[in-house]
Design an enzyme around this catalytic site. Structure first.
Site, PDB file in Angstrom:
ATOM      1  N   TYR B 144       0.842  -1.201   0.000  1.00  8.12           N
ATOM      2  CA  TYR B 144       0.000   0.000   0.000  1.00  8.12           C
ATOM      3  C   TYR B 144       0.877   1.251   0.000  1.00  8.12           C
ATOM      4  CZ  TYR B 144      -3.588   3.319   1.584  1.00  8.12           C
ATOM      5  OH  TYR B 144      -4.441   4.386   1.699  1.00  8.12           O
ATOM      6  N   LYS B 148       1.384   4.072  -2.915  1.00  8.64           N
ATOM      7  CA  LYS B 148       1.151   5.498  -2.674  1.00  8.64           C
ATOM      8  C   LYS B 148       2.427   6.317  -2.886  1.00  8.64           C
ATOM      9  CE  LYS B 148      -3.262   5.514  -1.694  1.00  8.64           C
ATOM     10  NZ  LYS B 148      -4.216   6.152  -2.627  1.00  8.64           N
TER      11      LYS B 148
END
Lengths: 107, 234
Positions: B144, B148
């Site tokens: 994740y 990002k």
């Protein structure tokens, strides 16, 4: 070779209109005449890299909105061709004809 | 062409996206939103598109529909995202692929198609979503946070590429907010994150809206390629 709704003359006019708009927007001088052998990109040509990006996007949008054709002009194949399809008005029109033909063959 | 401001928000079915829909409607904008699923609510001024943002054809079709209906797009907010918190050794390749596709590819496709529409008026504001997990390098969020991080770099480089078209691209990095995205995260882990922030509390929807309002303000035309983290955690 091209769609019954868009012939070569239409495509030449489309490219010239788009080219004029992009040159005007970027404040670059308009040549006295724009013809098939007018150089678009490369040494001594009308467009810099940003203007080339703009005309590619502009043509994609005009083809979709005015003729219902969804084409991707700047794919890996186009960028890796020895003779760039973006080198002149005529080369770009040839390339558009080829893409339209391929698109219609898929249908 | 539509006279009102037109705003695209991705991931509007719930959470932050749903909140932002109402936020922008309240300021008089027309809002176009999307999610993978239909929504079971309607609001005046809101149009929903059922779109998987990692599907190029679907994203293009949505932006074409916005162009036909409004002839303009002022603001695009790339809120849609997925997280899967797990140890790297327990993360299947399929999950990794899904996280990268939705967060990175999805954000890129929406940025690209939005910018094509925005450039016509030589004006646009794009806001991407990062996360506090990037600067905090949170264990259990490797994929994740990596996705990002990629969104942050997209933001910085697209800011340069889109600047000649009058388009700014910025990102917000929220802290944990009480939404579905963090429902499965253990409470003590969340508390640990909160304890590392300068301002030790959960974020709120209003905190996010405030930063977005700053980024999308017409006067913010000299603010681009920036990432603002909430809570002083960056």
């Amino acid at each position: 070779m091209t769609s019954p709704t868009i012939n070569r003359t239409d495509l030449i006019n489309l490219v010239i209109t788009s080219l004029r708009d992009v040159l005007e927007q970027s404040g670059r001088p308009l040549p006295a005449t724009i013809e098939e052998n007018t150089l678009l990109f490369g040494k001594g040509a009308l467009l810099d890299s940003l203007a080339l990006v703009t005309i590619v996007v502009d043509l994609e949008q005009r083809l979709e909105e005015e003729h219902g054709l969804t084409l991707t002009l700047a794919d890996d194949r186009a960028m890796s061709q020895r003779n760039s399809p973006f080198r002149s008005v005529g080369a770009l029109v040839d390339y558009l004809e080829q893409l339209i033909h391929e698109e219609q063959s898929r249908d | 062409m539509t006279e009102q401001e037109v705003v695209l928000i991705t991931g509007t079915s719930r959470g932050i996206g749903r909140f932002l829909v109402e936020h922008f409607l309240q300021r008089g904008a027309l809002v176009e939103g999307c999610a993978r699923s239909p929504v079971d609510w309607e609001l005046p001024g809101y149009t929903h598109h059922q779109v998987d943002i990692s599907n190029e054809g679907q994203v293009k079709a949505m932006l074409s529909a916005i162009q036909r209906r409004h002839g303009r797009l002022d603001i695009a907010i790339n809120n849609a995202g997925i997280a899967a918190m797990n140890h790297a050794l327990l993360t299947p390749g399929e999950t990794a692929s899904r996280i990268l596709n939705i967060n990175v590819l999805g954000s890129f496709l929406v940025c690209r198609e939005a910018a094509k529409l925005m450039r016509r008026r030589n004006y646009g504001r794009i806001v991407n979503f990062s996360t506090i997990a990037v600067p905090l390098r949170l264990e259990g969020e490797a994929l994740y946070a990596a996705a990002k991080s990629a969104v942050e770099m997209l933001t910085r480089i697209l800011a340069r590429e889109f600047a000649p078209f009058g388009i700014t691209v910025n990102a917000i990095g929220p802290t944990p907010i009480e939404t579905d995205l963090i429902r499965s995260v253990p409470r003590e882990k969340l508390q640990h994150i909160i304890d590392t922030l300068a301002i030790r509390r959960f974020g709120t929807f209003a905190d996010i809206a405030h930063v977005i309002d700053f980024f999308v303000h017409p006067a913010s035309n000299y603010i681009t390629g920036q990432v603002i983290y909430l809570g002083g955690g960056g």
